[in-house]
Design an enzyme around this catalytic site. Structure first.
Site, mmCIF file in Angstrom:
data_model
loop_
_atom_site.group_PDB
_atom_site.id
_atom_site.type_symbol
_atom_site.label_atom_id
_atom_site.label_comp_id
_atom_site.label_asym_id
_atom_site.label_seq_id
_atom_site.Cartn_x
_atom_site.Cartn_y
_atom_site.Cartn_z
ATOM 1 N N LYS A 109 0.854 -1.190 0.000
ATOM 2 C CA LYS A 109 0.000 0.000 0.000
ATOM 3 C C LYS A 109 0.882 1.228 0.000
ATOM 4 O O LYS A 109 1.841 1.310 0.758
ATOM 5 C CB LYS A 109 -0.839 -0.037 1.304
ATOM 6 C CG LYS A 109 -1.789 1.112 1.479
ATOM 7 C CD LYS A 109 -3.134 0.769 0.884
ATOM 8 C CE LYS A 109 -4.069 1.965 0.778
ATOM 9 N NZ LYS A 109 -3.756 2.863 -0.346
ATOM 10 N N SER A 153 -6.977 5.173 4.747
ATOM 11 C CA SER A 153 -7.000 4.458 3.466
ATOM 12 C C SER A 153 -7.402 2.994 3.689
ATOM 13 O O SER A 153 -8.139 2.405 2.900
ATOM 14 C CB SER A 153 -5.622 4.498 2.796
ATOM 15 O OG SER A 153 -5.491 5.661 2.027
ATOM 16 N N ASN A 186 -1.939 19.325 1.251
ATOM 17 C CA ASN A 186 -2.986 18.571 1.944
ATOM 18 C C ASN A 186 -2.622 18.322 3.416
ATOM 19 O O ASN A 186 -3.345 18.714 4.331
ATOM 20 C CB ASN A 186 -3.208 17.241 1.192
ATOM 21 C CG ASN A 186 -4.202 16.349 1.910
ATOM 22 O OD1 ASN A 186 -3.987 15.959 3.060
ATOM 23 N ND2 ASN A 186 -5.317 16.047 1.287
ATOM 24 N N LYS A 244 4.987 1.960 -3.243
ATOM 25 C CA LYS A 244 4.954 3.378 -3.620
ATOM 26 C C LYS A 244 5.141 3.487 -5.115
ATOM 27 O O LYS A 244 5.709 2.612 -5.753
ATOM 28 C CB LYS A 244 6.088 4.147 -2.925
ATOM 29 C CG LYS A 244 5.803 5.622 -2.768
ATOM 30 C CD LYS A 244 4.890 5.901 -1.585
ATOM 31 C CE LYS A 244 4.555 7.357 -1.444
ATOM 32 N NZ LYS A 244 3.905 7.665 -0.159
ATOM 33 N N THR A 249 -4.348 12.468 7.242
ATOM 34 C CA THR A 249 -2.918 12.527 7.572
ATOM 35 C C THR A 249 -2.679 13.613 8.621
ATOM 36 O O THR A 249 -2.068 13.365 9.673
ATOM 37 C CB THR A 249 -2.085 12.787 6.301
ATOM 38 O OG1 THR A 249 -2.370 11.743 5.377
ATOM 39 C CG2 THR A 249 -0.600 12.809 6.594
ATOM 40 N N LYS A 260 5.472 1.826 8.340
ATOM 41 C CA LYS A 260 4.344 2.619 8.840
ATOM 42 C C LYS A 260 3.106 1.748 9.079
ATOM 43 O O LYS A 260 2.440 1.857 10.103
ATOM 44 C CB LYS A 260 4.035 3.694 7.791
ATOM 45 C CG LYS A 260 3.129 4.785 8.250
ATOM 46 C CD LYS A 260 2.851 5.765 7.114
ATOM 47 C CE LYS A 260 4.124 6.324 6.521
ATOM 48 N NZ LYS A 260 3.847 7.298 5.447
HETATM 49 P P1 NAD Z 1 0.680 18.176 -1.556
HETATM 50 O O1 NAD Z 1 1.048 18.012 -2.957
HETATM 51 O O2 NAD Z 1 -0.747 18.353 -1.181
HETATM 52 O O3 NAD Z 1 1.486 19.413 -0.915
HETATM 53 C C1 NAD Z 1 2.872 19.532 -0.966
HETATM 54 C C2 NAD Z 1 3.227 20.890 -0.393
HETATM 55 O O4 NAD Z 1 4.635 21.007 -0.275
HETATM 56 C C3 NAD Z 1 2.769 22.053 -1.281
HETATM 57 O O5 NAD Z 1 2.323 23.104 -0.465
HETATM 58 C C4 NAD Z 1 4.061 22.466 -1.986
HETATM 59 O O6 NAD Z 1 4.050 23.824 -2.383
HETATM 60 C C5 NAD Z 1 5.053 22.218 -0.886
HETATM 61 N N1 NAD Z 1 6.417 22.068 -1.355
HETATM 62 C C6 NAD Z 1 6.875 21.427 -2.448
HETATM 63 N N2 NAD Z 1 8.207 21.549 -2.534
HETATM 64 C C7 NAD Z 1 8.592 22.258 -1.440
HETATM 65 C C8 NAD Z 1 9.835 22.707 -0.943
HETATM 66 N N3 NAD Z 1 10.971 22.438 -1.601
HETATM 67 N N4 NAD Z 1 9.846 23.410 0.201
HETATM 68 C C9 NAD Z 1 8.699 23.679 0.866
HETATM 69 N N5 NAD Z 1 7.509 23.286 0.451
HETATM 70 C C10 NAD Z 1 7.452 22.589 -0.695
HETATM 71 O O7 NAD Z 1 1.329 16.925 -0.797
HETATM 72 P P2 NAD Z 1 0.888 16.276 0.584
HETATM 73 O O8 NAD Z 1 -0.029 15.168 0.295
HETATM 74 O O9 NAD Z 1 0.519 17.333 1.560
HETATM 75 O O10 NAD Z 1 2.279 15.607 1.005
HETATM 76 C C11 NAD Z 1 3.276 16.323 1.745
HETATM 77 C C12 NAD Z 1 4.183 15.323 2.437
HETATM 78 O O11 NAD Z 1 3.389 14.523 3.309
HETATM 79 C C13 NAD Z 1 4.908 14.362 1.502
HETATM 80 O O12 NAD Z 1 6.180 14.068 2.040
HETATM 81 C C14 NAD Z 1 4.021 13.129 1.534
HETATM 82 O O13 NAD Z 1 4.745 11.966 1.190
HETATM 83 C C15 NAD Z 1 3.625 13.151 2.998
HETATM 84 N N6 NAD Z 1 2.426 12.380 3.268
HETATM 85 C C16 NAD Z 1 1.240 12.687 2.683
HETATM 86 C C17 NAD Z 1 0.128 11.902 2.956
HETATM 87 C C18 NAD Z 1 -1.231 12.196 2.371
HETATM 88 O O14 NAD Z 1 -2.180 11.490 2.702
HETATM 89 N N7 NAD Z 1 -1.383 13.219 1.570
HETATM 90 C C19 NAD Z 1 0.240 10.808 3.828
HETATM 91 C C20 NAD Z 1 1.456 10.545 4.438
HETATM 92 C C21 NAD Z 1 2.548 11.342 4.150
#
Ligand code: NAD
Length: 456
Positions: free
Chosen positions: A68, A368, A219, A104, A188, A92
């Site tokens: 997953k 999820s 997000n 992934k 998250t 995780k």
């Molecule tokens: P997203 O695409 O919704 O948002 C990413 C954010 O990071 C955006 O605001 C973008 O502008 C910013 N960003 C990109 N590059 C950057 C940089 N160099 N410096 C600062 N900010 C930057 O993605 P998300 O889903 O919020 O995911 C963010 C992190 O959380 C990732 O590492 C992802 O793997 C992790 N994550 C997300 C989820 C989920 O359910 N969405 C679950 C577990 C972990």
């Protein structure tokens, strides 16, 4: 970090093994992914030309259940990163005790440069390319950086067309009318929030005294900031890919979210940098005492003198180069892999508590899992049921890991990995260990085998 990101990621296994109940052979199994698929995805662009994108899907380990993990659309996607992300997913899922392994995927693309139609064709093309690799019983994708619910909906639809049967359980994070779960979109951030609330209880915090900086306002980052802000936490800095803003008396997060998402296309075209602290008539920040905030870079945000630092963007943000300058008392890793292994040692020596990614951001995969269960049962839950089950799991696992950290005098990341790999070790051992296979039929150790192994 001297190694590639995957090699760096698995170094955490060795450190944790000392405190875990795990066989050396089980550890060996966790060192390499189960399978790796590299695909090319031809996409007809709006101007009639053909572009070919490279993508990956990695299944790290499926001992505890189908693999997953999310699909990332980003120009910097590379294989070592996808392998590391898949490895973290395995750990995780075991941390929160859900019956999944880790996987992934990713595509090398700047999705912000695509039209909506090109994005849809790429999303469907990716699924066409990996369709034999994924499935509700084998490998179940979800959203990650720069993929969202609509993209998951397209992907589920494409998979269903290929299989000629509607298959909602092949992917999670879908729009609600297409079989998504209530409570998935903020899961998250909410899971992270539940961890912080446990720490608040343990440390006797008054939220208004706690200064918070959040790197990444997508997000995950937006939701954790929103929930903390609603409880009175003072969010003094936020940022996105274009930079950040700092306001010592606190940022009105409701306003910042409204600003960031206003007129949103598929991707937000606005940056928090333009968040008018102030200048906007709508902005409540303007009415505060120090009306104007200031601009800061993402690097500066990481080094702010705050109580809580929340990296919620990408990996490799806190490294051997800047860890010594980090002043936060607590780091809560919403992003996957924001801290490198060499930075860990520096942070630990400074007494900074790090709530590690494999625990802090596990709320997303937990809900999820709830979505997958609902899809298979055809029975949909209320948001209260989703949130209360998530709360129960996050607080239970947070406290188990916090207790292990305190009892053994280790850092919280090592405790989280030890907790996780003990569960993985048990599952792997159920399929037999060297001790089992080298025993004679009466159950006694086989002298010949023992002699053979001891000689080599
Ligand atoms: P997203 O695409 O919704 O948002 C990413 C954010 O990071 C955006 O605001 C973008 O502008 C910013 N960003 C990109 N590059 C950057 C940089 N160099 N410096 C600062 N900010 C930057 O993605 P998300 O889903 O919020 O995911 C963010 C992190 O959380 C990732 O590492 C992802 O793997 C992790 N994550 C997300 C989820 C989920 O359910 N969405 C679950 C577990 C972990």
């Amino acid at each position: 970090m001297t190694n590639d990101i995957f090699t760096d990621a698995i170094t955490r296994l060795d450190k944790a093994a000392e405190y875990a109940n795990i066989d050396a052979e089980a550890l060996l199994k966790l060192r390499t992914p189960k399978s790796i698929l590299e695909v090319s995805i031809p996409v007809r662009m709006d101007n009639g030309s053909l572009q070919v994108f490279k993508g990956y899907r990695v299944r790290h380990d499926d001992t505890r259940g189908p693999t997953k993990g999310g699909i990332r659309f980003h120009p910097n996607v590379h294989l070592a990163e996808v392998k590391a992300l898949a490895f973290w997913m395995t750990c995780k899922c075991a941390v929160v005790g859900i019956p999944f392994g880790g996987g992934k995927g990713g595509v090398i693309v700047d999705p912000k440069k695509l039209s909506r139609l090109e994005l849809e064709r790429l999303s469907r093309g990716y699924i066409e390319a990996v369709a034999d690799f994924i499935g509700p019983e084998t490998d179940i994708p979800a959203p990650d950086v720069y993929t969202n619910a609509m993209i998951m909906g397209w992907m589920m639809d494409e998979y269903s067309k290929i299989r000629r049967q509607r298959t909602p359980a092949v992917i999670t994070g879908k729009p609600i009318p297409l079989g998504g779960s209530l409570g998935r979109s903020d899961a998250t951030g909410r899971g992270t929030y539940y961890c912080i609330k446990e720490l608040e209880r343990i440390r006797g915090w008054n939220p208004e005294d706690i200064r918070v900086a959040v790197q990444g306002f997508g997000n995950a980052g937006q939701h954790v900031a929103r929930l903390l802000f609603a409880d009175g936490y003072r969010i003094v800095a936020i940022s996105d890919s274009q930079g950040g803003i700092l306001r010592n008396s606190g940022i009105d997060i409701t306003c910042a979210i409204k600003h960031k998402n206003a007129g949103r296309n598929v991707y937000s075209e606005r940056s928090v940098c333009g968040c008018p602290i102030c200048g906007s008539i709508e902005c409540h920040c303007k009415t505060g005492d120090d009306s104007n905030g200031s601009s800061i870079t993402n690097e500066e945000l990481l080094e702010l003198d705050v109580d809580l630092l929340i990296p919620a963007a990408l990996e490799d943000q806190i490294t051997g180069d800047n860890a010594a300058r980090v002043k936060a008392a607590v780091i809560v890793e919403v992003a996957n892999g924001p801290t490198t292994a060499d930075a860990d040692d520096i942070l630990n020596s400074k007494g900074i508590l790090v709530i590690p990614d494999i625990l802090a951001n596990a709320g997303g995969v937990t809900v999820s899992y709830f979505e997958w269960v609902q899809n298979r049962a055809g029975d949909y839950w209320t948001v209260d049921k989703v949130e209360s089950r998530l709360h129960k799991i996050m607080s239970l696992e947070f406290n188990a890991i916090h207790d292990l950290m305190t009892d053994r005098g280790i850092d919280m990341r090592t405790a989280a990995y030890a907790h996780s790999i003990s569960r993985l070790g048990k599952a792997i051992a159920c399929q037999g260990t060297s001790q089992f296979f080298s025993a004679s039929p009466d159950g006694k150790p086989n002298a010949e085998n023992e002699a053979t192994t001891s000689e080599h």
